[in-house]
Structures are given as C-alpha cells and as structure tokens.
Design a protein around this motif. Sequence first.
Motif, PDB file in Angstrom:
ATOM      1  N   SER A 171       0.833  -1.202   0.000  1.00  7.59           N
ATOM      2  CA  SER A 171       0.000   0.000   0.000  1.00  7.59           C
ATOM      3  C   SER A 171       0.868   1.251   0.000  1.00  7.59           C
ATOM      4  O   SER A 171       1.953   1.271   0.596  1.00  7.59           O
ATOM      5  N   ASN A 172       0.389   2.274  -0.677  1.00  7.88           N
ATOM      6  CA  ASN A 172       1.104   3.542  -0.673  1.00  7.88           C
ATOM      7  C   ASN A 172       0.709   4.373   0.540  1.00  7.88           C
ATOM      8  O   ASN A 172      -0.129   3.965   1.356  1.00  7.88           O
ATOM      9  N   TRP A 173       1.310   5.541   0.648  1.00  5.93           N
ATOM     10  CA  TRP A 173       1.077   6.388   1.817  1.00  5.93           C
ATOM     11  C   TRP A 173      -0.380   6.829   1.915  1.00  5.93           C
ATOM     12  O   TRP A 173      -0.979   6.817   2.993  1.00  5.93           O
ATOM     13  N   ASP A 174      -0.977   7.201   0.790  1.00  2.00           N
ATOM     14  CA  ASP A 174      -2.339   7.723   0.804  1.00  2.00           C
ATOM     15  C   ASP A 174      -3.343   6.659   1.238  1.00  2.00           C
ATOM     16  O   ASP A 174      -4.307   6.955   1.955  1.00  2.00           O
ATOM     17  N   ALA A 175      -3.128   5.417   0.834  1.00  3.14           N
ATOM     18  CA  ALA A 175      -4.066   4.343   1.193  1.00  3.14           C
ATOM     19  C   ALA A 175      -4.066   4.095   2.701  1.00  3.14           C
ATOM     20  O   ALA A 175      -5.128   3.906   3.307  1.00  3.14           O
ATOM     21  N   ILE A 176      -2.892   4.106   3.312  1.00  2.00           N
ATOM     22  CA  ILE A 176      -2.834   3.883   4.757  1.00  2.00           C
ATOM     23  C   ILE A 176      -3.359   5.091   5.504  1.00  2.00           C
ATOM     24  O   ILE A 176      -4.010   4.953   6.552  1.00  2.00           O
ATOM     25  N   GLN A 177      -3.119   6.296   4.988  1.00  2.00           N
ATOM     26  CA  GLN A 177      -3.643   7.497   5.638  1.00  2.00           C
ATOM     27  C   GLN A 177      -5.167   7.499   5.634  1.00  2.00           C
ATOM     28  O   GLN A 177      -5.798   7.955   6.593  1.00  2.00           O
ATOM     29  N   GLN A 178      -5.770   6.991   4.572  1.00  2.29           N
ATOM     30  CA  GLN A 178      -7.228   6.898   4.545  1.00  2.29           C
ATOM     31  C   GLN A 178      -7.741   5.909   5.585  1.00  2.29           C
ATOM     32  O   GLN A 178      -8.807   6.125   6.172  1.00  2.29           O
ATOM     33  N   LYS A 179      -6.994   4.833   5.819  1.00  5.98           N
ATOM     34  CA  LYS A 179      -7.399   3.892   6.861  1.00  5.98           C
ATOM     35  C   LYS A 179      -7.277   4.505   8.251  1.00  5.98           C
ATOM     36  O   LYS A 179      -7.969   4.079   9.184  1.00  5.98           O
ATOM     37  N   LEU A 180      -6.402   5.485   8.401  1.00  6.64           N
ATOM     38  CA  LEU A 180      -6.206   6.144   9.686  1.00  6.64           C
ATOM     39  C   LEU A 180      -7.131   7.331   9.872  1.00  6.64           C
ATOM     40  O   LEU A 180      -6.980   8.073  10.846  1.00  6.64           O
ATOM     41  N   THR A 181      -8.060   7.524   8.964  1.00  4.47           N
ATOM     42  CA  THR A 181      -9.064   8.581   9.076  1.00  4.47           C
ATOM     43  C   THR A 181     -10.393   7.941   9.458  1.00  4.47           C
ATOM     44  O   THR A 181     -10.864   7.022   8.786  1.00  4.47           O
ATOM     45  N   TYR A 182     -10.983   8.426  10.527  1.00  5.97           N
ATOM     46  CA  TYR A 182     -12.174   7.805  11.095  1.00  5.97           C
ATOM     47  C   TYR A 182     -13.333   8.801  11.090  1.00  5.97           C
ATOM     48  O   TYR A 182     -13.164   9.982  11.419  1.00  5.97           O
ATOM     49  N   LYS A 183     -14.489   8.284  10.714  1.00  2.86           N
ATOM     50  CA  LYS A 183     -15.706   9.067  10.846  1.00  2.86           C
ATOM     51  C   LYS A 183     -16.260   8.915  12.256  1.00  2.86           C
ATOM     52  O   LYS A 183     -15.884   8.007  12.989  1.00  2.86           O
ATOM     53  N   LYS A 184     -17.164   9.814  12.605  1.00  2.00           N
ATOM     54  CA  LYS A 184     -17.688   9.795  13.970  1.00  2.00           C
ATOM     55  C   LYS A 184     -18.444   8.516  14.264  1.00  2.00           C
ATOM     56  O   LYS A 184     -18.419   8.012  15.383  1.00  2.00           O
ATOM     57  N   SER A 185     -19.081   7.946  13.262  1.00  2.00           N
ATOM     58  CA  SER A 185     -19.804   6.696  13.474  1.00  2.00           C
ATOM     59  C   SER A 185     -18.862   5.534  13.762  1.00  2.00           C
ATOM     60  O   SER A 185     -19.269   4.529  14.333  1.00  2.00           O
ATOM     61  N   GLN A 186     -17.576   5.679  13.383  1.00  2.00           N
ATOM     62  CA  GLN A 186     -16.614   4.608  13.602  1.00  2.00           C
ATOM     63  C   GLN A 186     -15.987   4.655  14.987  1.00  2.00           C
ATOM     64  O   GLN A 186     -15.575   3.640  15.513  1.00  2.00           O
TER      65      GLN A 186
END
Length: 323
Positions: free
Chosen positions: A145-160
């Motif tokens: 995975s590239n940097w952007d893909a892992i950064q998206q996994k580290l972004t959480y919505k309030k429902s999460q």
Amino acid sequence: MSTYRGNKRQHFGKGGGRRGREHGDAGAVDENNPVIQCFREYAAILDAKHDKYERIVKISRDITIESKRIIFLLHTIDARKNNLRKVCEEAKERLEAIFRNHFVNIAKELKDQDPYQYARAYTNGMQEFIEAYTFYEYCSGKDISNWDAIQQKLTYKKSQYDGQSDVESTTEKDNLNPSSDSPLGVVSTSTLTTTAKKGSETSEVACMLHPQDFVLGLGDLSGEIMRTCVNSLGSGNSDSCFQHCRFMQELYKGFLSVTAVRSRDFSHKMVTLRQSLLKSENVCYNVTVRGGEAAKWGTTDDVSSALFQVQLSKDDDDEGIFF
C-alpha cells in the motif's frame, strides 16, 4: 584566602536570612494580579499538553508491542506446514484491531490539535506498524500500500469511533419530534442535506501518518524480508529466495532515488537496508553455487553467521550517493 571567602559567604547567607525575615510579606503572591492569572492559564495549558503527550506515548508503546508480535507470527509461515492462509488471516484480524483500538485513540487525542506537535510521541509505534502492515501484505501476495491508502485507513468518521454520528442522531430526533414550522410536521430534504454536510465536515478525526515515518517503516521491512529469505532456504524452498532478493533490490533502488533528505534516521536505514540486501544476495549466490547442499548449509548457525557478517568500508559507497 579561602577563610575570607568562607566568611564572606557565611555573612552573605546571614544577611540574606535577615532580609528574608524582615520582608517576609514580600513573597506573597497576589492571585488577582492579571499577570499571575495569565501564567496560571499557561501552566494549565502546558500541563494538559504534557498529559496528552504521555497518553499518546503509552498508546504508541502498545502499538509497538502488538506490531512486533504480528511480525513474529508472520515468520511462522512455513511451506511445509501449508499454514500461509491461516497465519495471514490471523495477522489481518490483529492489524484491523490495531486500527480500531489504538490508532483511533490517537486520532481522538489529536482532534483540534496540531499533529506535528505530537508526531514524535508515536513515531516509533507508527514505523513498527508500517513494518508489520507491509510485511503482512508482502507475505499474503498483495501489492504494498502507498502512503495515501494507509492514511485513509487512519481517518475515522464519527460513526466509527463514537458509535453513532451526530447526523444520524439529529435525523432520528427530528423524525420522532417533527418541527412545528414545517407543514404537516415533515422535515424538508434541504434541511437534512445541510445538516448532513455540516456534520460530515466536523465528524472526522485522523491520525497523521508522516511521510517520513512511512518511508522509515518500509526501510525496516527489508530486515524482515531478509529473515524470510534465510528461513526459506532453511526450509528447502530455495526458489523463493530469488523472489525475495529481487524485491529487496527494487526497494533499495527506490531508496537510492530519494535525494536531499535531511534525516539522520534515513541515512541509518539506508545502511541497514544495504546490509540486508547483501545478505540476501549471499543466500542466492550460495543457492546458485551449491545447489541442493545450500539448504543444509542454511541450517548451520556457525557457517551462516560467519558468511552473513558483512563489513562495509567507507570507500564502498554507491556512485552518486553520499551520506
């Protein structure tokens, strides 16, 4: 001379004591002073920042420990036992648990804060996690995975991270208690859309993945692949040694293409990566020269350790790269 100085110090101490007793009321602090109140506020802000920093450090330690355990788990993959799928599934579940239970807590701590002020608090845990996550992808045959893909996994919505978002709770409340201003008690669609947009803008938290931490974590991946290469030789799977070696050559080529990096850690990673690559190339060389005897050689600790002892001289640098 020493007696005079001693008497002088003693006299100064007595004088200071008398002045302290004569002006004892001068040490009292006026809490109503605006300057004192400002410094009290500054102290509270600094204490809160230090406490937040320590909490992030503790979470980072837990991430480091769990990531190391996942790496050890992935090293138990053995072609003779045919346990690749089982081990990878377990590793995937434990990595997802780190996303859900650890990084989400760091994201909460970094909410409405400058993430660069706390980047050093969890850099070790982040690098170890990147090493474990990319090693899992490598073992399972996936693309790294590239940097952007892992950064998206580290972004959480309030429902999460909070069970239910403010948008959903507001919508349910409006449905149960219709507004009196709307005709027939029906909430307009435009109002719900506006509320959803406002909620989506403020309901996300993220754990910042610094690009340098991502690159350094990839550098640590080389050591695990080198161990996998040696273990493959010991288990008799000599064909995979060449695949591991080619991957490390491509990784090292990519690191060489990075220029103007003002980081001491990056220079250390380059040295470590090159040593791991040389060890993997030595394994492939012995497989080519010795053939079937290379597997027996790979299980001998004394011979392997003697061969793997690579010492680099200062003059043995790659062309065009100076650290």
